[in-house]
Design a protein around this motif. Structure first.
Motif, PDB file in Angstrom:
ATOM      1  N   SER A  15       1.124  -2.809 -65.939  1.00  0.00           N
ATOM      2  CA  SER A  15       0.677  -3.559 -67.109  1.00  0.00           C
ATOM      3  C   SER A  15       0.296  -2.632 -68.256  1.00  0.00           C
ATOM      4  N   GLY A  16       0.339  -1.305 -68.005  1.00  0.00           N
ATOM      5  CA  GLY A  16      -0.131  -0.355 -68.994  1.00  0.00           C
ATOM      6  C   GLY A  16       0.648  -0.390 -70.289  1.00  0.00           C
ATOM      7  N   GLY A  17       1.961  -0.285 -70.201  1.00  0.00           N
ATOM      8  CA  GLY A  17       2.779  -0.259 -71.408  1.00  0.00           C
ATOM      9  C   GLY A  17       2.622  -1.520 -72.227  1.00  0.00           C
ATOM     10  N   ALA A  18       2.643  -2.683 -71.565  1.00  0.00           N
ATOM     11  CA  ALA A  18       2.563  -3.956 -72.280  1.00  0.00           C
ATOM     12  C   ALA A  18       1.193  -4.154 -72.914  1.00  0.00           C
ATOM     13  N   THR A  19       0.126  -3.776 -72.212  1.00  0.00           N
ATOM     14  CA  THR A  19      -1.212  -4.018 -72.738  1.00  0.00           C
ATOM     15  C   THR A  19      -1.531  -3.081 -73.894  1.00  0.00           C
ATOM     16  N   VAL A  20      -1.108  -1.827 -73.786  1.00  0.00           N
ATOM     17  CA  VAL A  20      -1.270  -0.902 -74.914  1.00  0.00           C
ATOM     18  C   VAL A  20      -0.502  -1.425 -76.121  1.00  0.00           C
TER      19      VAL A  20
ATOM     20  N   PRO B 123     -11.640  -5.017 -57.919  1.00  0.00           N
ATOM     21  CA  PRO B 123     -11.883  -3.779 -58.668  1.00  0.00           C
ATOM     22  C   PRO B 123     -10.625  -2.920 -58.681  1.00  0.00           C
ATOM     23  N   GLU B 124     -10.462  -2.154 -59.735  1.00  0.00           N
ATOM     24  CA  GLU B 124      -9.306  -1.264 -59.823  1.00  0.00           C
ATOM     25  C   GLU B 124      -9.793   0.173 -59.899  1.00  0.00           C
ATOM     26  N   SER B 125      -9.347   0.974 -58.957  1.00  0.00           N
ATOM     27  CA  SER B 125      -9.822   2.349 -58.864  1.00  0.00           C
ATOM     28  C   SER B 125      -9.523   3.128 -60.135  1.00  0.00           C
ATOM     29  N   ALA B 126     -10.419   4.070 -60.428  1.00  0.00           N
ATOM     30  CA  ALA B 126     -10.285   4.867 -61.654  1.00  0.00           C
ATOM     31  C   ALA B 126      -9.725   6.256 -61.384  1.00  0.00           C
ATOM     32  N   HIS B 127      -8.961   6.418 -60.320  1.00  0.00           N
ATOM     33  CA  HIS B 127      -8.616   7.771 -59.890  1.00  0.00           C
ATOM     34  C   HIS B 127      -7.112   7.911 -59.669  1.00  0.00           C
ATOM     35  N   THR B 128      -6.514   8.796 -60.433  1.00  0.00           N
ATOM     36  CA  THR B 128      -5.068   8.990 -60.506  1.00  0.00           C
ATOM     37  C   THR B 128      -4.883  10.359 -61.148  1.00  0.00           C
ATOM     38  N   THR B 129      -3.662  10.745 -61.499  1.00  0.00           N
ATOM     39  CA  THR B 129      -3.486  11.928 -62.342  1.00  0.00           C
ATOM     40  C   THR B 129      -2.275  11.729 -63.241  1.00  0.00           C
TER      41      THR B 129
ATOM     42  N   GLY C 178      -7.298   6.739 -64.428  1.00  0.00           N
ATOM     43  CA  GLY C 178      -8.481   5.962 -64.747  1.00  0.00           C
ATOM     44  C   GLY C 178      -8.434   4.500 -64.396  1.00  0.00           C
ATOM     45  N   GLY C 179      -7.526   4.061 -63.483  1.00  0.00           N
ATOM     46  CA  GLY C 179      -7.465   2.643 -63.172  1.00  0.00           C
ATOM     47  C   GLY C 179      -7.214   1.854 -64.441  1.00  0.00           C
ATOM     48  N   SER C 180      -7.931   0.747 -64.613  1.00  0.00           N
ATOM     49  CA  SER C 180      -7.713  -0.065 -65.807  1.00  0.00           C
ATOM     50  C   SER C 180      -8.164   0.646 -67.074  1.00  0.00           C
ATOM     51  N   THR C 181      -9.007   1.703 -66.937  1.00  0.00           N
ATOM     52  CA  THR C 181      -9.381   2.468 -68.132  1.00  0.00           C
ATOM     53  C   THR C 181      -8.247   3.364 -68.622  1.00  0.00           C
ATOM     54  N   ILE C 182      -7.164   3.490 -67.841  1.00  0.00           N
ATOM     55  CA  ILE C 182      -5.975   4.192 -68.343  1.00  0.00           C
ATOM     56  C   ILE C 182      -5.524   3.555 -69.653  1.00  0.00           C
ATOM     57  N   ILE C 183      -5.484   2.227 -69.649  1.00  0.00           N
ATOM     58  CA  ILE C 183      -4.978   1.503 -70.810  1.00  0.00           C
ATOM     59  C   ILE C 183      -5.813   1.813 -72.040  1.00  0.00           C
ATOM     60  N   THR C 184      -7.134   1.762 -71.892  1.00  0.00           N
ATOM     61  CA  THR C 184      -7.989   2.015 -73.048  1.00  0.00           C
ATOM     62  C   THR C 184      -7.991   3.484 -73.447  1.00  0.00           C
ATOM     63  N   THR C 185      -7.845   4.387 -72.476  1.00  0.00           N
ATOM     64  CA  THR C 185      -7.771   5.812 -72.821  1.00  0.00           C
ATOM     65  C   THR C 185      -6.539   6.107 -73.655  1.00  0.00           C
TER      66      THR C 185
ATOM     67  N   ALA D 293      -6.895  12.904 -69.662  1.00  0.00           N
ATOM     68  CA  ALA D 293      -5.617  12.770 -70.355  1.00  0.00           C
ATOM     69  C   ALA D 293      -4.891  14.096 -70.500  1.00  0.00           C
ATOM     70  N   ASN D 294      -3.574  14.010 -70.624  1.00  0.00           N
ATOM     71  CA  ASN D 294      -2.727  15.149 -70.965  1.00  0.00           C
ATOM     72  C   ASN D 294      -1.701  14.688 -71.979  1.00  0.00           C
ATOM     73  N   ALA D 295      -1.393  15.554 -72.940  1.00  0.00           N
ATOM     74  CA  ALA D 295      -0.533  15.155 -74.056  1.00  0.00           C
ATOM     75  C   ALA D 295       0.324  16.318 -74.520  1.00  0.00           C
ATOM     76  N   LEU D 296       1.405  15.992 -75.190  1.00  0.00           N
ATOM     77  CA  LEU D 296       2.225  16.960 -75.928  1.00  0.00           C
ATOM     78  C   LEU D 296       2.385  16.448 -77.346  1.00  0.00           C
TER      79      LEU D 296
END
Length: 588
Positions: free
Chosen positions: A290-295, A398-404, A485-492, A556-559
């Motif tokens: 859901s990340g791409g669509a929600t962002v 709940p959605e875990s906040a742990h990924t990379t 970050g789980g669902s906080t991925i989207i907001t990050t 986060a990581n970015a280029l």
């Protein structure tokens, strides 16, 4: 973990008359004119640079970095999980995605996490064989290398094998995560043996070797993808899921995975989800993430505000309210597209965004959760006939906040943004005996109660929030961004884009800025130290409220692809122990 980067001798054709070196010291920001990588681990970034220096492309380097992260950051990712990879192919000038999300075993039903008519305790569900979805990571890596890479497993896994065999030093962040997992890890004998000493977290400074994971990687390097999905590793996974290797006196829920679940697992090559924002073309993951669509939906809402012209507090207030609305719609409608006809076209329409935008008060926050909108009214495709009634009162799992997340580019212009996970810190807590990798708890990403689009079903992929994103401008890569970050991925990801595009922050500042995560709740998640700050007080003037227990949000990581032809790699400057950005430099 801060590790000095080693200079590598060039392994490139002499006709290029180019020497490629990388930064002498690991740091969270680096700029150069060759390939680039940003990860949360110095050794993972070094593995990617090693592959680039040996002539590999961004896809090869991304797999090498990911495999190394499975050793150095095993609590958040690895071959026992799954993920989503977004790839920009420079030669073809197109973006594709590889969905290798875990799937539910064939014996799964909607009652998977219910007992006596009620959902079971979430923590009990996590630390169990029942939590384990069919891992997709190795199949995803295989598809990436076969279709778009230039190397094979035996080459790209070599750096990770070396790290697993030679070991790495446990740093304070690793020790902290071990400490948080002590209770879960003590339940499983092979996990305790690997990561605990007398039931306690390995202390900082310990040299940690993982010969089991080296063995798993060597078998995959020699036998390819089948070694994981049909060989001894597959049998070991099934045994660990169905008869969890618990410590004496411990009992956990078993799973019901079969060898056929592994043998039949398929990755999906999906078109990227495309949206636009202020002159950028954004490409992200389609469903079941859901990340791409929600962002995209939140940015569509924000596009109607001139954020650049507003004071920062008002702009951030609008960001929070747009995120609130986008999450209401995300929670109501989005799930695995092979099981649910989500009204995606309607949700991503600019007209629907305008309707939702009209609900935002520029001077006052909504008092709590808001209702989902009706994207069906904007659905141009009449093939989505079902209009489920959103249940605002339904308690989502709940959605875990742990990924990379990692991101890599190469000198040819290819770009990879890759987020992968085993779900919670430490996943299910189950280390596969003799193979040293943790199994996921991805099944707990399903909602335990229904009716809901995201309830468990056989073969289904649980809805994700992962949002690896590549942005183009005038047809060329402009930046990439992603986070755990789980669902906080989207907001990050959303907030970083707003910081960079609208608030004019350089990407390192956009990444390091305090994170605010509003996910359709009465209170917004914030990080330690935010409450009481001038920024917080300014937002409180709009009626914004903060959760009582602040926690670090994302890593986060970015280029950034600069107008002068250079590339800047950006990792975290303070979160998760500080990340590592490395670049190649061209010189005669």
């Amino acid at each position: 973990m801060k590790v000095c980067a080693r200079a590598s001798a060039p392994v490139l054709p002499l006709v290029l008359a180019i020497v490629l070196i990388h930064e002498a010291v690991a740091a969270p920001v680096a700029t150069g004119t060759g390939g680039a990588v940003a990860t949360i681990s110095a050794k993972a970034s070094e593995s990617a640079l090693d592959i680039l220096n040996k002539g590999g492309n961004a896809i090869d380097a991304a797999v090498a970095a990911a495999a190394t992260l499975g050793v150095t950051d095993p609590f958040s990712c690895g071959i026992g999980g799954g993920g989503f990879m977004v790839i920009y192919l420079a030669k073809d000038q197109r973006v594709i995605t590889i969905d290798h999300r875990e799937t539910a075993p064939a014996k799964t039903s909607a009652e998977w996490f219910r007992q006596d008519g009620k959902p079971i305790d979430f923590d009990t569900a996590v630390a169990s064989g029942a939590a384990v979805g069919v891992p997709g990571t190795v199949r995803g890596w295989h598809e990436a290398l076969e279709r778009y890479g230039s190397m094979r497993f035996n080459q790209v896994l070599a750096p990770a094998i070396a790290v697993a065999e030679q070991g790495f030093t446990v740093n304070p962040n690793f020790n902290l995560l071990l400490g948080q997992n002590e209770k879960k890890f003590r339940q499983f004998a092979p996990t305790s043996e690997l990561y605990l000493h007398k039931g306690k977290a390995l202390p900082s400074g310990t040299l940690l070797r993982n010969p089991g994971m080296a063995r798993a990687y060597r078998e995959i390097a020699a036998g390819g993808v089948k070694a994981f999905y049909e060989g001894p590793i597959a049998r070991a996974i099934v045994d660990a899921v169905n008869k969890p290797p618990v410590a004496a006196g411990v009992s956990v829920r078993p799973g019901a995975m079969r060898l056929s679940d592994l043998a039949n697992y398929e990755a999906r090559i999906r078109p990227a989800l495309h949206s636009t924002y202020r002159g950028y073309d954004l490409y992200g993951m389609p469903l079941p993430s859901s990340g791409g669509a929600t962002v995209a939906h939140a940015l569509n809402i924000l596009e109607g505000f001139d954020l650049k012209a507003l004071p920062r507090a008002r702009a951030e207030h609008l960001y929070l309210e747009a995120s609130r609305l986008a999450f209401a719609d995300r929670n109501a409608y989005l799930a695995d597209p092979e099981y649910v006809d989500a009204p995606l076209a309607g949700m991503l329409s600019k007209e629907f965004a305008a309707q939702r935008r009209a609900l935002i008060r520029p001077d006052r926050a909504a008092p709590g959760a808001v209702a989902a909108g009706d994207p069906y009214a904007f659905q141009s495709d009449p093939s989505v006939p079902l209009r489920p009634q959103p249940r605002a009162s339904l308690r989502l799992a709940p959605e875990s906040a742990h990924t990379t997340h990692l991101t890599v580019s190469d000198k040819e212009g290819n770009v990879v943004a890759y987020t992968f996970t085993i779900e919670s810190w430490g996943g299910s807590g189950i280390v596969v005996p003799d193979y040293g990798f943790l199994l996921n708890n991805e099944m707990t990403d399903f909602d335990f109660e229904g009716p809901h689009p995201n309830v468990p079903e056989a073969g289904k992929r649980p809805r994700s929030s992962m949002a690896p994103t590549i942005a183009l401008k005038n047809g060329k890569p402009a930046f990439s961004i992603g986070s755990p970050g789980g669902s906080t991925i989207i907001t990050t990801v959303l907030q970083t884009v707003v910081n960079y595009v609208d608030l004019g922050m350089p990407m390192d500042q956009a990444v390091d800025a305090p994170r605010l995560s509003q996910r359709n709740a009465s209170e917004t998640s914030v990080e330690p130290g935010f409450g009481g700050s001038a920024q917080a007080r300014a937002l409180e003037g709009f009626g914004q409220r903060w959760e009582a227990a602040p926690e670090e949000i994302g890593a986060a990581n970015a280029l950034v692809f600069n107008p002068d032809g250079t590339v800047t790699a950006v990792s975290e400057g303070k979160r998760h122990g500080v990340g590592t950005a490395l670049v190649q430099r061209r010189g005669h």
